[in-house]
Design a protein around this motif. Structure first.
Motif, PDB file in Angstrom:
ATOM      1  N   TYR A  41     -37.781  12.528 -33.500  1.00  0.00           N
ATOM      2  CA  TYR A  41     -37.707  11.133 -33.683  1.00  0.00           C
ATOM      3  C   TYR A  41     -36.608  10.517 -33.023  1.00  0.00           C
ATOM      4  O   TYR A  41     -36.375   9.614 -32.635  1.00  0.00           O
ATOM      5  N   ALA A  44     -36.568  10.228 -29.571  1.00  0.00           N
ATOM      6  CA  ALA A  44     -37.210   9.301 -29.088  1.00  0.00           C
ATOM      7  C   ALA A  44     -36.573   7.818 -29.156  1.00  0.00           C
ATOM      8  O   ALA A  44     -36.542   7.079 -28.217  1.00  0.00           O
ATOM      9  N   LEU A  45     -35.512   7.849 -29.998  1.00  0.00           N
ATOM     10  CA  LEU A  45     -34.671   6.473 -29.969  1.00  0.00           C
ATOM     11  C   LEU A  45     -33.616   6.445 -28.865  1.00  0.00           C
ATOM     12  O   LEU A  45     -33.579   5.400 -28.293  1.00  0.00           O
ATOM     13  N   ARG A  46     -33.405   7.739 -28.373  1.00  0.00           N
ATOM     14  CA  ARG A  46     -32.439   7.652 -27.042  1.00  0.00           C
ATOM     15  C   ARG A  46     -33.100   7.144 -26.037  1.00  0.00           C
ATOM     16  O   ARG A  46     -32.946   6.347 -25.193  1.00  0.00           O
ATOM     17  N   ASN A  47     -34.494   7.487 -25.912  1.00  0.00           N
ATOM     18  CA  ASN A  47     -35.415   7.029 -24.707  1.00  0.00           C
ATOM     19  C   ASN A  47     -35.559   5.375 -24.677  1.00  0.00           C
ATOM     20  O   ASN A  47     -35.345   4.657 -23.844  1.00  0.00           O
ATOM     21  N   ARG A  48     -35.704   5.045 -26.144  1.00  0.00           N
ATOM     22  CA  ARG A  48     -35.939   3.337 -26.469  1.00  0.00           C
ATOM     23  C   ARG A  48     -34.611   2.682 -25.953  1.00  0.00           C
ATOM     24  O   ARG A  48     -34.617   1.730 -25.237  1.00  0.00           O
ATOM     25  N   ILE A  49     -33.520   3.173 -26.091  1.00  0.00           N
ATOM     26  CA  ILE A  49     -32.098   2.640 -25.645  1.00  0.00           C
ATOM     27  C   ILE A  49     -31.998   2.594 -24.318  1.00  0.00           C
ATOM     28  O   ILE A  49     -31.600   1.849 -23.738  1.00  0.00           O
ATOM     29  N   GLU A  50     -32.364   3.758 -23.503  1.00  0.00           N
ATOM     30  CA  GLU A  50     -32.239   4.088 -22.182  1.00  0.00           C
ATOM     31  C   GLU A  50     -33.085   2.842 -21.427  1.00  0.00           C
ATOM     32  O   GLU A  50     -32.806   2.041 -20.621  1.00  0.00           O
ATOM     33  N   ARG A  51     -34.381   2.609 -21.923  1.00  0.00           N
ATOM     34  CA  ARG A  51     -35.230   1.669 -21.449  1.00  0.00           C
ATOM     35  C   ARG A  51     -34.642   0.151 -21.685  1.00  0.00           C
ATOM     36  O   ARG A  51     -34.864  -0.727 -20.645  1.00  0.00           O
ATOM     37  N   CYS A  52     -34.068  -0.016 -22.603  1.00  0.00           N
ATOM     38  CA  CYS A  52     -33.434  -1.226 -23.074  1.00  0.00           C
ATOM     39  C   CYS A  52     -32.348  -1.768 -22.135  1.00  0.00           C
ATOM     40  O   CYS A  52     -32.396  -2.668 -21.470  1.00  0.00           O
ATOM     41  N   LYS A  55     -33.905  -2.630 -18.687  1.00  0.00           N
ATOM     42  CA  LYS A  55     -34.142  -3.844 -18.955  1.00  0.00           C
ATOM     43  C   LYS A  55     -33.044  -4.941 -18.634  1.00  0.00           C
ATOM     44  O   LYS A  55     -33.224  -5.990 -17.929  1.00  0.00           O
TER      45      LYS A  55
END
Length: 93
Positions: A41, A44-52, A55
């Motif tokens: 979990y 997965a937050l690391r991936n979300r930060i990288e995508r942000c 963007k």
């Protein structure tokens, strides 16, 4: 806690982090004999930060860092974040 990718999977890095009371969240390489479990979990937050961040870097001004001062750079990061956030609400009825 330190979130990193597989490139940082080494015993020396893990030992250094643990000596400083930092929890390493680094997935193990596939060829490692002893696979170390991580918190999926949090990773997965690391991936979300990288995508942000990706963007945000679509704004050319942020990607090339046109602003001279940290305050004006942070202000534009906030403007770009608001633009991304408001896109969630557009065309929703």
């Amino acid at each position: 806690m330190l979130l990193a990718d597989r490139g940082y999977d080494s015993d020396k890095i893990r030992e250094t982090l643990e000596a400083r009371d930092i929890v390493p969240v680094i997935p193990t390489k596939r060829n490692r004999k002893l696979q170390i479990k991580i918190d999926d979990y949090i990773y997965a937050l690391r991936n979300r930060i990288e995508r942000c961040i990706n963007k945000l870097k679509n704004s050319r001004r942020l990607a090339t860092r046109y602003d001279k001062t940290a305050a004006s750079y942070l202000a534009f990061v906030q403007i770009a974040s608001i633009r991304l956030w408001t896109r969630v609400f557009v065309n929703r009825s």
